[in-house]
Every structure is written in structure tokens, then in C-alpha cells.
Design a protein around this motif. Structure first.
Motif, PDB file in Angstrom:
ATOM      1  N   ILE A 147      -3.392  -1.623 -57.304  1.00 59.55           N
ATOM      2  CA  ILE A 147      -4.825  -1.670 -56.971  1.00 59.55           C
ATOM      3  C   ILE A 147      -5.526  -0.559 -57.740  1.00 59.55           C
ATOM      4  N   GLY A 148      -6.486  -0.938 -58.570  1.00 64.39           N
ATOM      5  CA  GLY A 148      -7.011   0.043 -59.516  1.00 64.39           C
ATOM      6  C   GLY A 148      -8.508   0.278 -59.425  1.00 64.39           C
ATOM      7  N   PRO A 149      -8.964   1.332 -60.091  1.00 67.02           N
ATOM      8  CA  PRO A 149     -10.370   1.731 -60.099  1.00 67.02           C
ATOM      9  C   PRO A 149     -11.085   1.260 -61.371  1.00 67.02           C
ATOM     10  N   TRP A 150     -12.326   1.698 -61.515  1.00 62.62           N
ATOM     11  CA  TRP A 150     -13.152   1.235 -62.632  1.00 62.62           C
ATOM     12  C   TRP A 150     -13.301   2.257 -63.749  1.00 62.62           C
ATOM     13  N   ASN A 151     -12.718   3.426 -63.595  1.00 64.08           N
ATOM     14  CA  ASN A 151     -13.004   4.464 -64.597  1.00 64.08           C
ATOM     15  C   ASN A 151     -12.097   4.382 -65.834  1.00 64.08           C
ATOM     16  N   VAL A 173      -1.762  -7.639 -59.447  1.00 60.83           N
ATOM     17  CA  VAL A 173      -2.756  -6.660 -59.910  1.00 60.83           C
ATOM     18  C   VAL A 173      -4.113  -6.975 -59.308  1.00 60.83           C
ATOM     19  N   LYS A 174      -4.739  -5.954 -58.729  1.00 58.33           N
ATOM     20  CA  LYS A 174      -6.086  -6.124 -58.178  1.00 58.33           C
ATOM     21  C   LYS A 174      -7.016  -5.116 -58.863  1.00 58.33           C
ATOM     22  N   PRO A 175      -7.812  -5.581 -59.842  1.00 60.31           N
ATOM     23  CA  PRO A 175      -8.737  -4.652 -60.502  1.00 60.31           C
ATOM     24  C   PRO A 175      -9.947  -4.353 -59.640  1.00 60.31           C
ATOM     25  N   SER A 176     -10.670  -3.307 -59.990  1.00 58.93           N
ATOM     26  CA  SER A 176     -11.924  -2.986 -59.306  1.00 58.93           C
ATOM     27  C   SER A 176     -12.929  -4.107 -59.533  1.00 58.93           C
ATOM     28  N   GLU A 177     -13.785  -4.298 -58.558  1.00 61.49           N
ATOM     29  CA  GLU A 177     -14.838  -5.328 -58.687  1.00 61.49           C
ATOM     30  C   GLU A 177     -15.764  -5.021 -59.870  1.00 61.49           C
ATOM     31  N   TYR A 178     -15.800  -3.771 -60.320  1.00 62.82           N
ATOM     32  CA  TYR A 178     -16.695  -3.389 -61.417  1.00 62.82           C
ATOM     33  C   TYR A 178     -16.112  -3.687 -62.800  1.00 62.82           C
ATOM     34  N   ASP A 206     -14.851  -8.973 -52.994  1.00 59.43           N
ATOM     35  CA  ASP A 206     -14.793  -8.886 -51.536  1.00 59.43           C
ATOM     36  C   ASP A 206     -13.704  -7.883 -51.161  1.00 59.43           C
ATOM     37  N   ARG A 207     -14.107  -6.805 -50.536  1.00 61.43           N
ATOM     38  CA  ARG A 207     -13.138  -5.742 -50.220  1.00 61.43           C
ATOM     39  C   ARG A 207     -11.988  -6.250 -49.362  1.00 61.43           C
ATOM     40  N   GLU A 208     -12.226  -7.349 -48.642  1.00 59.53           N
ATOM     41  CA  GLU A 208     -11.175  -7.903 -47.787  1.00 59.53           C
ATOM     42  C   GLU A 208      -9.969  -8.372 -48.615  1.00 59.53           C
ATOM     43  N   GLY A 226      -7.939   5.402 -56.592  1.00 59.57           N
ATOM     44  CA  GLY A 226      -9.326   5.168 -56.191  1.00 59.57           C
ATOM     45  C   GLY A 226      -9.783   6.250 -55.237  1.00 59.57           C
ATOM     46  N   SER A 227     -10.670   5.893 -54.345  1.00 63.24           N
ATOM     47  CA  SER A 227     -11.289   6.912 -53.489  1.00 63.24           C
ATOM     48  C   SER A 227     -10.375   7.295 -52.316  1.00 63.24           C
ATOM     49  N   THR A 228     -10.614   8.472 -51.780  1.00 60.38           N
ATOM     50  CA  THR A 228      -9.830   8.951 -50.639  1.00 60.38           C
ATOM     51  C   THR A 228     -10.060   8.046 -49.425  1.00 60.38           C
ATOM     52  N   ALA A 229     -11.291   7.559 -49.263  1.00 58.22           N
ATOM     53  CA  ALA A 229     -11.597   6.708 -48.105  1.00 58.22           C
ATOM     54  C   ALA A 229     -10.760   5.434 -48.142  1.00 58.22           C
ATOM     55  N   THR A 230     -10.685   4.799 -49.316  1.00 57.09           N
ATOM     56  CA  THR A 230      -9.884   3.576 -49.417  1.00 57.09           C
ATOM     57  C   THR A 230      -8.397   3.914 -49.280  1.00 57.09           C
ATOM     58  N   GLY A 231      -7.994   5.051 -49.823  1.00 53.80           N
ATOM     59  CA  GLY A 231      -6.598   5.481 -49.683  1.00 53.80           C
ATOM     60  C   GLY A 231      -6.193   5.570 -48.221  1.00 53.80           C
ATOM     61  N   THR A 281     -13.465  10.774 -64.453  1.00 56.04           N
ATOM     62  CA  THR A 281     -12.014  10.880 -64.593  1.00 56.04           C
ATOM     63  C   THR A 281     -11.488  11.650 -63.394  1.00 56.04           C
ATOM     64  N   CYS A 282     -10.420  11.100 -62.772  1.00 53.31           N
ATOM     65  CA  CYS A 282      -9.944  11.744 -61.541  1.00 53.31           C
ATOM     66  C   CYS A 282      -9.522  13.187 -61.813  1.00 53.31           C
ATOM     67  N   ALA A 283      -8.755  13.394 -62.887  1.00 58.08           N
ATOM     68  CA  ALA A 283      -8.271  14.746 -63.169  1.00 58.08           C
ATOM     69  C   ALA A 283      -9.135  15.409 -64.244  1.00 58.08           C
ATOM     70  N   ALA A 328     -24.433   2.858 -58.397  1.00 57.22           N
ATOM     71  CA  ALA A 328     -24.074   3.678 -57.228  1.00 57.22           C
ATOM     72  C   ALA A 328     -23.576   5.053 -57.689  1.00 57.22           C
ATOM     73  N   GLN A 329     -22.766   5.057 -58.767  1.00 56.34           N
ATOM     74  CA  GLN A 329     -22.254   6.339 -59.268  1.00 56.34           C
ATOM     75  C   GLN A 329     -23.373   7.159 -59.894  1.00 56.34           C
ATOM     76  N   PHE A 330     -24.300   6.489 -60.582  1.00 56.26           N
ATOM     77  CA  PHE A 330     -25.472   7.183 -61.142  1.00 56.26           C
ATOM     78  C   PHE A 330     -26.237   7.883 -60.018  1.00 56.26           C
ATOM     79  N   GLN A 379     -18.146  18.886 -53.792  1.00 54.02           N
ATOM     80  CA  GLN A 379     -17.848  17.448 -53.765  1.00 54.02           C
ATOM     81  C   GLN A 379     -17.556  16.945 -55.181  1.00 54.02           C
ATOM     82  N   GLU A 380     -16.797  15.834 -55.230  1.00 52.06           N
ATOM     83  CA  GLU A 380     -16.461  15.259 -56.538  1.00 52.06           C
ATOM     84  C   GLU A 380     -17.691  14.552 -57.111  1.00 52.06           C
ATOM     85  N   GLN A 381     -18.185  15.057 -58.276  1.00 47.55           N
ATOM     86  CA  GLN A 381     -19.390  14.448 -58.858  1.00 47.55           C
ATOM     87  C   GLN A 381     -19.081  13.176 -59.637  1.00 47.55           C
TER      88      GLN A 381
HETATM   89  P1  NDP Z   1     -12.583   2.399 -54.153  1.00 42.90           P
HETATM   90  O1  NDP Z   1     -11.537   3.316 -53.666  1.00 42.90           O
HETATM   91  O2  NDP Z   1     -13.467   1.806 -53.138  1.00 42.90           O
HETATM   92  O3  NDP Z   1     -11.944   1.163 -54.943  1.00 42.90           O
HETATM   93  C1  NDP Z   1     -10.737   1.266 -55.681  1.00 42.90           C
HETATM   94  C2  NDP Z   1      -9.975  -0.053 -55.557  1.00 42.90           C
HETATM   95  O4  NDP Z   1      -9.585  -0.299 -54.213  1.00 42.90           O
HETATM   96  C3  NDP Z   1     -10.785  -1.258 -55.985  1.00 42.90           C
HETATM   97  O5  NDP Z   1      -9.955  -2.145 -56.685  1.00 42.90           O
HETATM   98  C4  NDP Z   1     -11.211  -1.843 -54.661  1.00 42.90           C
HETATM   99  O6  NDP Z   1     -11.525  -3.206 -54.727  1.00 42.90           O
HETATM  100  C5  NDP Z   1      -9.978  -1.620 -53.821  1.00 42.90           C
HETATM  101  N1  NDP Z   1     -10.215  -1.647 -52.391  1.00 42.90           N
HETATM  102  C6  NDP Z   1     -11.364  -1.494 -51.705  1.00 42.90           C
HETATM  103  N2  NDP Z   1     -11.141  -1.517 -50.368  1.00 42.90           N
HETATM  104  C7  NDP Z   1      -9.811  -1.709 -50.214  1.00 42.90           C
HETATM  105  C8  NDP Z   1      -8.947  -1.799 -49.072  1.00 42.90           C
HETATM  106  N3  NDP Z   1      -9.405  -1.692 -47.826  1.00 42.90           N
HETATM  107  N4  NDP Z   1      -7.625  -1.966 -49.282  1.00 42.90           N
HETATM  108  C9  NDP Z   1      -7.134  -2.059 -50.535  1.00 42.90           C
HETATM  109  N5  NDP Z   1      -7.900  -1.971 -51.647  1.00 42.90           N
HETATM  110  C10 NDP Z   1      -9.216  -1.792 -51.490  1.00 42.90           C
HETATM  111  O7  NDP Z   1     -13.403   3.148 -55.235  1.00 42.90           O
HETATM  112  P2  NDP Z   1     -14.879   2.828 -55.730  1.00 42.90           P
HETATM  113  O8  NDP Z   1     -14.762   2.007 -56.929  1.00 42.90           O
HETATM  114  O9  NDP Z   1     -15.752   2.296 -54.664  1.00 42.90           O
HETATM  115  O10 NDP Z   1     -15.383   4.300 -56.098  1.00 42.90           O
HETATM  116  C11 NDP Z   1     -15.824   5.168 -55.061  1.00 42.90           C
HETATM  117  C12 NDP Z   1     -15.541   6.606 -55.403  1.00 42.90           C
HETATM  118  O11 NDP Z   1     -14.145   6.783 -55.601  1.00 42.90           O
HETATM  119  C13 NDP Z   1     -16.182   7.103 -56.670  1.00 42.90           C
HETATM  120  O12 NDP Z   1     -17.448   7.580 -56.410  1.00 42.90           O
HETATM  121  C14 NDP Z   1     -15.255   8.195 -57.119  1.00 42.90           C
HETATM  122  O13 NDP Z   1     -15.629   9.418 -56.553  1.00 42.90           O
HETATM  123  C15 NDP Z   1     -13.919   7.784 -56.552  1.00 42.90           C
HETATM  124  N6  NDP Z   1     -13.046   7.218 -57.560  1.00 42.90           N
HETATM  125  C16 NDP Z   1     -11.931   7.898 -57.872  1.00 42.90           C
HETATM  126  C17 NDP Z   1     -11.101   7.440 -58.849  1.00 42.90           C
HETATM  127  C18 NDP Z   1      -9.889   8.151 -59.247  1.00 42.90           C
HETATM  128  O14 NDP Z   1      -9.462   7.995 -60.374  1.00 42.90           O
HETATM  129  N7  NDP Z   1      -9.240   8.882 -58.376  1.00 42.90           N
HETATM  130  C19 NDP Z   1     -11.418   6.227 -59.610  1.00 42.90           C
HETATM  131  C20 NDP Z   1     -12.598   5.549 -59.169  1.00 42.90           C
HETATM  132  C21 NDP Z   1     -13.375   6.049 -58.179  1.00 42.90           C
HETATM  133  P3  NDP Z   1     -13.069  -3.631 -54.882  1.00 42.90           P
HETATM  134  O15 NDP Z   1     -13.576  -2.972 -56.111  1.00 42.90           O
HETATM  135  O16 NDP Z   1     -12.974  -5.120 -55.017  1.00 42.90           O
HETATM  136  O17 NDP Z   1     -13.762  -3.187 -53.643  1.00 42.90           O
END
Ligand code: NDP
Length: 474
Positions: A147-151, A173-178, A206-208, A226-231, A281-283, A328-330, A379-381
Motif C-alpha cells: 500500500i503506497g503513497p503519492w510522493n 498493489v494498492k497505489p494512492s488515489e492521487y 475509496d479508502r474502504e 503513508g501517514s501515521t493516521a492510516t498506519g 519526501t518522508c526522510a 490538500a498538501q498545498f 509538524q511535518e510540512q
Molecule cells: P494516506 O496515509 O492516507 O494514504 C497512503 C495510502 O494508504 C494510500 O494508498 C491510501 O489509499 C491508503 N489507505 C487509506 N486509508 C487506508 C486504510 N484504512 N487502510 C489501508 N490503506 C489505506 O496518505 P495521504 O496520501 O492521505 O497523505 C496524508 C499525509 O501523509 C501527507 O500530508 C503527508 O504528511 C503524509 N505522507 C507521508 C508519506 C511518507 O512517505 N511517509 C507519503 C505520503 C504522505 P487512498 O489514496 O485510496 O486513500
């Protein structure tokens, strides 16, 4: 005259959905639609996982030598499509072709594929005496969710896919919606050489869908960036399926510039540490602590580098900085800068959007005279903005660097490597760099501590993370 399509349009045509049913994906720089991503429903996650599960045993039984050969062939396929992938990535993600950006990212995919193909995870003999023998071996886990991010959508996908495949797992593989289109294109290219079912994409906004994938009973491992919240949500989901997890979450990496550093010598490396991929970039270096004795010189040298780095549309040659990937990031970046100025920050360079370039462009920015406690520092900018904090006593800088929940990376800048290493040893982060920031090597493990996640990627440790340990004793 028939219309001549660019290489990326030809590649895009292989993967994109019908405009009537697909979701329009904008060019990050111009906002124009570049293509249509398929929208898959939750039920299609089950189909994808079932296909990956069905293919796993045969893939595993091929053995390491064959899988290694196929990963090299996959690297060749990426190489052969490198310009098409880079152009599509540049349009969808926003990063320029030039600089350490889109072409660099596709090149890194090739490098990491080849590294996974050549790295060997040897069995480890633990006891070998006249009476006892114990050996630790590693086997495939089963089906891995990537499961990956958009950066860095392609490079991070490969970081997840390549070791998992090498060890005999199959991958969904599940890419970011972006950034679905460039990842779909990458998967399509890899699947030119991989057997069916070994690498299966699911795409949705769809986040589901991501949630279903992480919680699926037949998923054995989730690789997530990806984000800590999704983690956190993925950790919760794993309480049901007990999937193993590698979590690469956000960072807020600190850099400490010691008094003996040479401002001019370090300025360009500081710049790339902070502004690579326009700061997304995360790091990346996200807050810089500079000793008061050289503070102004460091700021001047850094601002000089910022001023000469061209920003603009990714396909225009020469640009090395691009837009924020999405609105949203802007908004996050603009809000943090506004708040930092209101809290006494001094804009040295930048500090405002660049609307003449496009809606999501924000000028590369350095803000000085900040302290801990300001949101831009704490906070992470995740954007092209570097806050600078002046310090007097290195003990305070170390305390500040360690003072946040994040622990992905950190860096120390000095002309004295021994002194720098002594400070580095006291920083709590997964990687501490000296006189650089964020440089990665496919054989050197990478991962976060504290709230930046857990689990290591790359090299032998990365193979272990997608494998099941098995002891044979006796
Ligand atoms: P998210 O963590 O929301 O998304 C990352 C991936 O997780 C996407 O593929 C997303 O799918 C998927 N996802 C979303 N919800 C769930 C879930 N409940 N279970 C499993 N997978 C899920 O990151 P965002 O793209 O929304 O970015 C938000 C913030 O995260 C940014 O502002 C940035 O600070 C941080 N970020 C950090 C990154 C890093 O490299 N560590 C990379 C990108 C962002 P979908 O896109 O379809 O929702």
C-alpha cells in the motif's frame, strides 16, 4: 496524418480506464486531465487477493534462481520503458523529469529490482556441535499487500514489491488515489515478464478498498508507506488477520549544523536534503538547527542555492522543483507558512505561492528566527519549506532533535567526522546521516523508530521482513 502519440501516452493507453467509467486524474502542474483511473469496488479486492493466493505456491516453487532471473528481466523491462514511465510520473505526480526526480525515480526502480534479484538471504546455522544442530531458514509468507503513497509512488512500490517477490510471495498493489496511473503502468510493465497472478493491482479512490485489503484474511503481510493516521488503522486491522507489518510513516527529520561546518561547502547538500521532490519526501530534512556562530552564513549560502533552482512544469527541461502534488498538501504548506510568519518567523526567500506557474506551486522557502513549538517546526510540512532554528548549546539542539514523536531520519553537519559521529550516536532516528540527508542505498536497511513506524526495508533485512522464519532443530 495519423496522430503521433508520445511514449507516455502509448503506455497510458495500455492501463487507463474508459473515460465514461474511470476517474479523471489531473496533471499535478497544469490541472489538465491526463487520463482515467479505473475505480474498483471492495469486492474486487477479494478477487485480486484470490488471484494472488492462487498463484503463490507455483511462484514459490520456482525457486530463488528463477525468481532472481525474472526480477532482472523485470528491471530490463522498466529500463526499456524508462522514459515513458518518467514522463507519466512527472505529469501525474508533478516532479520534474530532470534533477533527482522522475528519471531518477525510475532509475531507482531498476536499481532496487536488481538489488532484490541479487541479494541472498542465507540460512543461519545457530548451533552445530556433536550433539546439537539448529538452523534458521526463511520461507515465503504468502500474499503481501503493498500500500503506497503519492510522493515517490513508483520507487516505494518497488521497495515493497521486489523483496516480496524475491522471497516467493505474491503481491497485491494498492497505489494512492492521487497517483494510480503511473503505478498501474509500472505494474503493467513488470507483468510483461512476471507470471499471471504474481503481481495484481487494485485501484480506487475509496479508502474502504485499502482498508479491506489491509484487513483481508488472506493477506499475510502489509507493507505500508503513508501517514501515521492510516498506519494506526492498519495496525488495528492486523489485530484480526495477524498480518505482519512494515510501517514507513511520516518523519520530521532534524538536521544539526555544528559550529565547525563550512556553510558554502554544505549548502547544496542541505538544499537537496530538504527540497528533494519539492520537499515531499518522508526522510527529507524538515527542520534545521544551526549554531549561532555560523547561522547567518548558512542561511545566506542556502538561500543562494534556493534562488538558483528552477521551479516549474515537470516536462519543461531544466526545472528541478515542481508543484505540490495535490491541493490538500498545498493548503497544509500554505497554512504552516502563514502561521510561522505570524509567530515571528522571518522569510529569507520564498514564503508565498507561485500562481503564475500553476495552482499547486509554492515557492521554495526558508524561514528563520523560529523556535520549537511553532507548528512549522513541530509538524511535518511535506513541502518546499525549511524552518531554521538558531542554537547556542549543542545539548539544546540534540534535545530538540529528539524532542518529537517522529524518528525516521536525522543528520549532523560538520567538518569533523568524529565529532559529528558522537552527536549522531545520541540522535534517536532510524538513520542518522553525516554531511548529507536522505541518501539511500539498496543494501543498507532503512526504517523508522518512534511514531515513524517499524520494520526495516532493503538488503538482507528487507528480505527477512517479507519472510517467515523457520528453525530446523536436531
Ligand atoms: P494516506 O496515509 O492516507 O494514504 C497512503 C495510502 O494508504 C494510500 O494508498 C491510501 O489509499 C491508503 N489507505 C487509506 N486509508 C487506508 C486504510 N484504512 N487502510 C489501508 N490503506 C489505506 O496518505 P495521504 O496520501 O492521505 O497523505 C496524508 C499525509 O501523509 C501527507 O500530508 C503527508 O504528511 C503524509 N505522507 C507521508 C508519506 C511518507 O512517505 N511517509 C507519503 C505520503 C504522505 P487512498 O489514496 O485510496 O486513500
Amino acid at each position: 496524418m495519423p496522430e503521433v502519440k508520445s511514449v507516455d501516452e502509448v503506455l497510458l493507453a495500455r492501463v487507463q480506464a474508459d473515460p465514461a467509467t474511470g476517474r479523471a486524474i489531473p496533471d499535478a502542474a497544469t490541472g489538465e486531465t491526463i487520463g482515467y483511473a479505473p475505480e474498483q469496488a471492495i469486492v474486487e479486492v477479494d478477487v485480486a487477493v484470490a488471484a494472488a493466493k492462487a498463484a503463490q505456491r507455483e511462484w514459490d516453487e520456482l525457486g530463488h534462481a528463477v525468481r532472481s532471473k525474472l526480477l532482472h528481466a523485470a528491471a530490463d523491462a522498466v529500463d526499456a520503458n524508462a522514459e515513458a514511465l518518467a514522463r507519466l510520473l512527472s505529469r501525474e505526480q508533478g516532479k520534474p523529469l530532470d534533477g533527482p526526480n522522475a528519471r531518477f525515480e525510475v532509475g531507482a526502480c531498476v536499481t532496487w529490482l536488481r538489488s532484490a534479484a541479487t541479494t541472498v538471504l542465507e540460512p543461519q546455522v545457530l548451533i552445530d556441535s556433536d550433539t546439537d544442530h539448529a538452523v534458521l531458514t526463511y520461507r515465503a509468507l504468502g500474499v503481501v499487500a503493498a500500500i503506497g503513497p503519492w510522493n515517490w509512488p513508483l520507487m516505494i512500490a518497488i521497495w515493497q514489491i521486489a523483496p516480496a517477490l524475491r522471497m516467493g510471495n505474491t503481491v497485491v498493489v494498492k497505489p494512492s488515489e492521487y497517483t494510480p496511473l503511473s503505478v498501474l503502468a509500472l505494474v503493467d510493465v513488470l507483468n510483461e515478464v512476471l507470471p499471471p497472478g504474481v503481481l495484481v493491482p487494485v485501484v480506487s479512490s475509496d479508502r474502504e478498498v485499502g482498508a479491506r485489503l489491509a484487513a483481508h484474511p488472506d493477506i499475510d503481510k502489509v507493507m505500508f508507506t503513508g501517514s501515521t493516521a492510516t498506519g494506526r488503522r492498519i495496525v488495528e486491522a492486523s489485530s484480526a488477520n495477524l498480518a505482519r507489518l512494515t510501517l514507513e510513516l511520516g518523519g520530521n527529520d532534524a538536521g544539526i549544523v555544528l559550529p565547525d561546518a563550512d556553510p558554502k561547502a554544505i549548502a547544496e547538500d542541505l538544499f537537496w536534503g530538504a527540497f528533494i521532490n519539492t520537499g515531499q519526501t518522508c526522510a527529507a530534512l524538515k527542520r534545521l538547527y544551526v549554531h549561532e556562530s555560523i547561522h547567518d552564513e548558512v542561511i545566506d549560502a542556502l538561500a543562494g542555492v534556493v534562488r538558483r533552482m528552477p521551479m516549474g512544469c515537470g516536462l519543461d527541461p531544466g526545472n528541478v522543483l515542481g508543484p505540490l502534488q495535490n491541493a490538500a498538501q498545498f493548503d497544509i504548506v500554505a497554512r504552516l507558512v502563514e502561521d510561522a510568519e505570524a509567530r515571528g518567523g522571518r522569510v529569507v526567500v520564498g514564503g508565498e505561492p507561485a500562481p503564475e506557474l500553476g495552482a499547486n506551486f509554492f515557492r521554495a522557502t526558508i524561514i528563520a528566527d523560529l523556535t520549537d513549538g511553532v507548528a512549522l517546526v513541530d509538524q511535518e510540512q511535506f513541502g518546499p519549506v525549511l524552518p531554521v532554528v538558531r542554537y547556542t548549546d549543542v545539548e539544546d539542539a540534540i534535545a530538540s532533535a529528539n524532542g518529537l514523536d517522529a524518528g525516521l531520519g536525522a543528520s549532523v553537519w560538520s567538518s569533523d567526522r568524529v565529532a559529528a559521529r558522537a552527536v549522531a550516536a545520541r540522535l534517536r532516528a532510524g538513520t542518522v546521516w553525516i554531511n548529507s540527508h536522505g541518501t539511500l542505498h539498496p543494501e543498507v536497511p532503512f526504517g523508522g523508530v518512534k511514531k515513524s513506524g517499524y520494520g526495516l526495508e532493503f538488503g538482507v533485512e528487507g528480505l527477512k521482513s517479507v519472510a517467515e522464519p523457520r528453525i530446523v532443530s536436531g
